[in-house]
Design a protein around this motif. Structure first.
Motif, PDB file in Angstrom:
ATOM      1  N   ALA A  53       5.870 -12.748   3.608  1.00  0.00           N
ATOM      2  CA  ALA A  53       5.216 -12.867   4.924  1.00  0.00           C
ATOM      3  C   ALA A  53       4.323 -11.661   5.188  1.00  0.00           C
ATOM      4  CB  ALA A  53       6.278 -12.999   6.014  1.00  0.00           C
ATOM      5  N   ILE A  54       4.789 -10.464   4.813  1.00  0.00           N
ATOM      6  CA  ILE A  54       3.981  -9.258   5.038  1.00  0.00           C
ATOM      7  C   ILE A  54       2.755  -9.263   4.124  1.00  0.00           C
ATOM      8  CG2 ILE A  54       3.930  -6.728   4.865  1.00  0.00           C
ATOM      9  CD1 ILE A  54       6.927  -6.756   5.678  1.00  0.00           C
ATOM     10  N   ASP A  55       2.953  -9.615   2.856  1.00  0.00           N
ATOM     11  CA  ASP A  55       1.809  -9.656   1.925  1.00  0.00           C
ATOM     12  C   ASP A  55       0.770 -10.687   2.381  1.00  0.00           C
ATOM     13  OD1 ASP A  55       3.862  -8.998  -1.000  1.00  0.00           O
ATOM     14  OD2 ASP A  55       2.630  -7.628   0.200  1.00  0.00           O
ATOM     15  N   HIS A  56       1.223 -11.836   2.868  1.00  0.00           N
ATOM     16  CA  HIS A  56       0.295 -12.871   3.351  1.00  0.00           C
ATOM     17  C   HIS A  56      -0.473 -12.348   4.567  1.00  0.00           C
ATOM     18  CE1 HIS A  56      -1.073 -16.589   5.353  1.00  0.00           C
ATOM     19  NE2 HIS A  56      -1.179 -17.049   4.105  1.00  0.00           N
ATOM     20  N   PHE A  57       0.238 -11.687   5.471  1.00  0.00           N
ATOM     21  CA  PHE A  57      -0.394 -11.121   6.679  1.00  0.00           C
ATOM     22  C   PHE A  57      -1.449 -10.094   6.281  1.00  0.00           C
ATOM     23  CE2 PHE A  57      -0.743  -9.742  11.045  1.00  0.00           C
ATOM     24  CZ  PHE A  57      -0.882  -8.365  10.993  1.00  0.00           C
ATOM     25  N   CYS A  58      -1.111  -9.223   5.309  1.00  0.00           N
ATOM     26  CA  CYS A  58      -2.028  -8.133   4.939  1.00  0.00           C
ATOM     27  C   CYS A  58      -3.216  -8.622   4.112  1.00  0.00           C
ATOM     28  CB  CYS A  58      -1.260  -7.045   4.194  1.00  0.00           C
ATOM     29  SG  CYS A  58      -0.084  -6.199   5.243  1.00  0.00           S
ATOM     30  N   ARG A  59      -3.035  -9.701   3.381  1.00  0.00           N
ATOM     31  CA  ARG A  59      -4.163 -10.262   2.604  1.00  0.00           C
ATOM     32  C   ARG A  59      -5.070 -11.114   3.486  1.00  0.00           C
ATOM     33  NH1 ARG A  59      -4.476  -9.432  -2.402  1.00  0.00           N
ATOM     34  NH2 ARG A  59      -2.700  -8.970  -3.761  1.00  0.00           N
ATOM     35  N   ASN A  60      -4.476 -11.810   4.444  1.00  0.00           N
ATOM     36  CA  ASN A  60      -5.266 -12.803   5.180  1.00  0.00           C
ATOM     37  C   ASN A  60      -5.597 -12.433   6.611  1.00  0.00           C
ATOM     38  OD1 ASN A  60      -5.220 -15.017   3.082  1.00  0.00           O
ATOM     39  ND2 ASN A  60      -3.055 -14.508   3.280  1.00  0.00           N
TER      40      ASN A  60
ATOM     41  N   VAL B 196       6.369 -11.526  10.403  1.00  0.00           N
ATOM     42  CA  VAL B 196       7.675 -11.631   9.715  1.00  0.00           C
ATOM     43  C   VAL B 196       8.585 -12.577  10.491  1.00  0.00           C
ATOM     44  CG1 VAL B 196       9.797 -10.363   9.173  1.00  0.00           C
ATOM     45  CG2 VAL B 196       7.565  -9.392   8.565  1.00  0.00           C
ATOM     46  N   GLN B 197       8.679 -12.369  11.807  1.00  0.00           N
ATOM     47  CA  GLN B 197       9.603 -13.163  12.619  1.00  0.00           C
ATOM     48  C   GLN B 197       9.158 -14.623  12.669  1.00  0.00           C
ATOM     49  OE1 GLN B 197       9.317 -10.649  16.101  1.00  0.00           O
ATOM     50  NE2 GLN B 197      11.211  -9.542  15.585  1.00  0.00           N
TER      51      GLN B 197
ATOM     52  N   HIS C 112      -3.618  -1.061  -8.463  1.00  0.00           N
ATOM     53  CA  HIS C 112      -4.691  -1.083  -7.460  1.00  0.00           C
ATOM     54  C   HIS C 112      -4.132  -0.771  -6.090  1.00  0.00           C
ATOM     55  CE1 HIS C 112      -6.293  -3.606 -10.735  1.00  0.00           C
ATOM     56  NE2 HIS C 112      -7.410  -2.956 -10.437  1.00  0.00           N
ATOM     57  N   LEU C 113      -4.962  -0.203  -5.245  1.00  0.00           N
ATOM     58  CA  LEU C 113      -4.613   0.028  -3.844  1.00  0.00           C
ATOM     59  C   LEU C 113      -4.208  -1.320  -3.247  1.00  0.00           C
ATOM     60  CD1 LEU C 113      -4.650   1.936  -1.320  1.00  0.00           C
ATOM     61  CD2 LEU C 113      -6.978   1.085  -0.942  1.00  0.00           C
ATOM     62  N   GLU C 114      -3.131  -1.319  -2.490  1.00  0.00           N
ATOM     63  CA  GLU C 114      -2.571  -2.563  -1.942  1.00  0.00           C
ATOM     64  C   GLU C 114      -3.662  -3.472  -1.365  1.00  0.00           C
ATOM     65  OE1 GLU C 114      -1.376   0.475  -1.361  1.00  0.00           O
ATOM     66  OE2 GLU C 114      -1.247   0.950   0.751  1.00  0.00           O
ATOM     67  N   TYR C 115      -3.622  -4.739  -1.791  1.00  0.00           N
ATOM     68  CA  TYR C 115      -4.489  -5.809  -1.257  1.00  0.00           C
ATOM     69  C   TYR C 115      -5.977  -5.564  -1.507  1.00  0.00           C
ATOM     70  CZ  TYR C 115      -0.037  -5.852   1.278  1.00  0.00           C
ATOM     71  OH  TYR C 115       1.301  -5.777   1.599  1.00  0.00           O
ATOM     72  N   THR C 116      -6.312  -4.668  -2.476  1.00  0.00           N
ATOM     73  CA  THR C 116      -7.733  -4.412  -2.768  1.00  0.00           C
ATOM     74  C   THR C 116      -7.939  -4.348  -4.282  1.00  0.00           C
ATOM     75  OG1 THR C 116      -7.737  -1.987  -3.054  1.00  0.00           O
ATOM     76  CG2 THR C 116      -7.725  -2.819  -0.779  1.00  0.00           C
TER      77      THR C 116
ATOM     78  N   MET D 168      -0.850  -0.410   5.204  1.00  0.00           N
ATOM     79  CA  MET D 168      -0.600   0.510   4.098  1.00  0.00           C
ATOM     80  C   MET D 168       0.792   0.374   3.464  1.00  0.00           C
ATOM     81  SD  MET D 168      -0.562   4.043   6.309  1.00  0.00           S
ATOM     82  CE  MET D 168       0.400   4.197   7.808  1.00  0.00           C
ATOM     83  N   ASN D 169       1.203  -0.906   3.234  1.00  0.00           N
ATOM     84  CA  ASN D 169       2.428  -1.153   2.478  1.00  0.00           C
ATOM     85  C   ASN D 169       2.106  -0.948   1.002  1.00  0.00           C
ATOM     86  OD1 ASN D 169       2.043  -3.968   4.434  1.00  0.00           O
ATOM     87  ND2 ASN D 169       3.534  -2.407   4.992  1.00  0.00           N
ATOM     88  N   VAL D 170       3.121  -0.684   0.189  1.00  0.00           N
ATOM     89  CA  VAL D 170       2.858  -0.495  -1.244  1.00  0.00           C
ATOM     90  C   VAL D 170       2.245  -1.771  -1.837  1.00  0.00           C
ATOM     91  CG1 VAL D 170       5.154  -1.146  -2.146  1.00  0.00           C
ATOM     92  CG2 VAL D 170       3.776   0.594  -3.351  1.00  0.00           C
ATOM     93  N   GLY D 171       2.551  -2.912  -1.262  1.00  0.00           N
ATOM     94  CA  GLY D 171       1.920  -4.190  -1.631  1.00  0.00           C
ATOM     95  C   GLY D 171       2.592  -4.888  -2.802  1.00  0.00           C
ATOM     96  N   ASP D 172       2.070  -6.080  -3.158  1.00  0.00           N
ATOM     97  CA  ASP D 172       2.752  -6.897  -4.158  1.00  0.00           C
ATOM     98  C   ASP D 172       2.482  -6.448  -5.596  1.00  0.00           C
ATOM     99  OD1 ASP D 172       0.169  -7.589  -3.653  1.00  0.00           O
ATOM    100  OD2 ASP D 172       0.501  -9.749  -3.555  1.00  0.00           O
ATOM    101  N   GLU D 173       1.300  -5.924  -5.879  1.00  0.00           N
ATOM    102  CA  GLU D 173       1.000  -5.523  -7.267  1.00  0.00           C
ATOM    103  C   GLU D 173       1.775  -4.264  -7.636  1.00  0.00           C
ATOM    104  OE1 GLU D 173      -3.238  -5.603  -8.215  1.00  0.00           O
ATOM    105  OE2 GLU D 173      -2.857  -4.061  -9.724  1.00  0.00           O
ATOM    106  N   LYS D 174       1.625  -3.195  -6.851  1.00  0.00           N
ATOM    107  CA  LYS D 174       2.407  -1.967  -7.114  1.00  0.00           C
ATOM    108  C   LYS D 174       3.877  -2.242  -6.845  1.00  0.00           C
ATOM    109  CE  LYS D 174      -0.240   0.571  -4.443  1.00  0.00           C
ATOM    110  NZ  LYS D 174      -0.585   1.789  -3.633  1.00  0.00           N
ATOM    111  N   GLY D 175       4.164  -3.186  -5.919  1.00  0.00           N
ATOM    112  CA  GLY D 175       5.544  -3.539  -5.600  1.00  0.00           C
ATOM    113  C   GLY D 175       6.304  -4.060  -6.799  1.00  0.00           C
ATOM    114  N   CYS D 176       5.613  -4.783  -7.690  1.00  0.00           N
ATOM    115  CA  CYS D 176       6.280  -5.281  -8.901  1.00  0.00           C
ATOM    116  C   CYS D 176       6.663  -4.136  -9.830  1.00  0.00           C
ATOM    117  CB  CYS D 176       5.371  -6.265  -9.634  1.00  0.00           C
ATOM    118  SG  CYS D 176       5.300  -7.854  -8.823  1.00  0.00           S
ATOM    119  N   ILE D 177       5.825  -3.096  -9.875  1.00  0.00           N
ATOM    120  CA  ILE D 177       6.147  -1.923 -10.693  1.00  0.00           C
ATOM    121  C   ILE D 177       7.351  -1.208 -10.081  1.00  0.00           C
ATOM    122  CG2 ILE D 177       5.275   0.277 -11.588  1.00  0.00           C
ATOM    123  CD1 ILE D 177       2.401  -0.955 -11.245  1.00  0.00           C
TER     124      ILE D 177
END
Ligand SMILES: C[C@H](C[C@H]1O[C@@H](n2cnc3c(N)ncnc32)[C@H](O)[C@@H]1O)NC(=O)c1cc(-c2ccc(F)cc2)cc(O)c1O
Ligand SMILES: [Mg+2]
Length: 214
Positions: A28-35, A13-14, A197-201, A40-49
């Motif tokens: 930044a967090i979603d990129h870190f968790c995908r790559n 993030v920093q 879907h489960l975050e990033y999966t 265990m963040n809620v993530g971008d897909e569930k995050g939109c909901i």
């Protein structure tokens, strides 16, 4: 000494997000968790909901159970109307330290009160400690076997009003079967499942949105 995953997430993030820009912190967090490393963040897909529910409810008072690194805290806080307040409870002091810094980097600290401790201890004290009457929205994302007891505790403490919204993460994976059974069968709730879907999966998971009918 070895760094922890939350510390490495904060570092990302920093390094990659712009101070005061919540969206860049989320990206930044979603990129870190995908790559780099799953977290265990809620993530971008569930995050939109989550975003659409927050925008629809436009809550003045929000309770989040389970802050972790503050990802959903930032997502929610950045969409709150002016003067709205978000109280977030985190049990693990190490995670709380990281979350405070993520929340500050996003520049949403004025809307957020992060409380260190267990939901079971703090829910009964919400009124006297924070002057909360009722919560317009509750985001449940803590230990999965605490969703049901804490929901009953919030009812008993008079923290829910007719129309309060409960939004629960992970109702499929890891799963919260007793909670689901309760909100889907109780006459006091109107429940709706948002399949995702489960975050990033690609594993199925989803959010359960339940309106308290009073
Ligand atoms: C529980 C955690 C989230 C945080 O909640 C705090 N916490 C706990 N109990 C309390 C309390 N009673 N009061 C306050 N805070 C509290 C804790 O310290 C964690 O920081 N979340 C998860 O475990 C979680 C796990 C997965 C997951 C899914 C598939 C896998 F293969 C592995 C893991 C996905 C998710 O989306 C999660 O959300
Ligand atoms: Mg979760």
């Amino acid at each position: 000494t070895q760094s922890t995953r939350p510390q490495r997430l904060l570092g990302a993030v920093q390094k990659n997000a712009t101070r005061g820009h919540p969206r860049s912190v989320i990206q930044a967090i979603d990129h870190f968790c995908r790559n780099k490393e799953w977290a265990m963040n809620v993530g971008d897909e569930k995050g939109c909901i989550l975003d659409s529910v927050v925008s629809e409810v436009s809550p003045a008072t929000v309770l989040e159970l389970g802050t972790y690194c503050g990802y959903s805290t930032v997502r929610i806080a950045s969409r709150l109307p002016p003067h709205a307040k978000l109280i977030t409870l985190e049990f693990n002091p190490e995670f709380a330290v990281i979350a405070r810094q993520v929340i500050a980097w996003a520049g949403v600290e004025d809307k957020v009160q992060l409380v260190e401790g267990a939901s079971g201890d703090w829910i009964p004290r919400m009124k006297e400690q924070f002057g909360v009457k009722t919560f317009d929205l509750v985001f449940l994302d803590h230990w999965k076997d605490r969703y049901l007891p804490d929901t009953k505790l919030m009812e008993e403490c008079g923290l829910l009003r007719k129309g309060s919204i409960l939004l629960a993460d992970n109702v499929i994976c890891p799963g919260t079967p007793d909670y689901l059974e309760y909100v889907r069968n109780s006459p006091r709730y109107e429940s709706q499942y948002f399949k995702s879907h489960l975050e990033y999966t690609k594993v199925e998971d989803g959010l359960e949105k339940s309106v308290f009918l009073g």
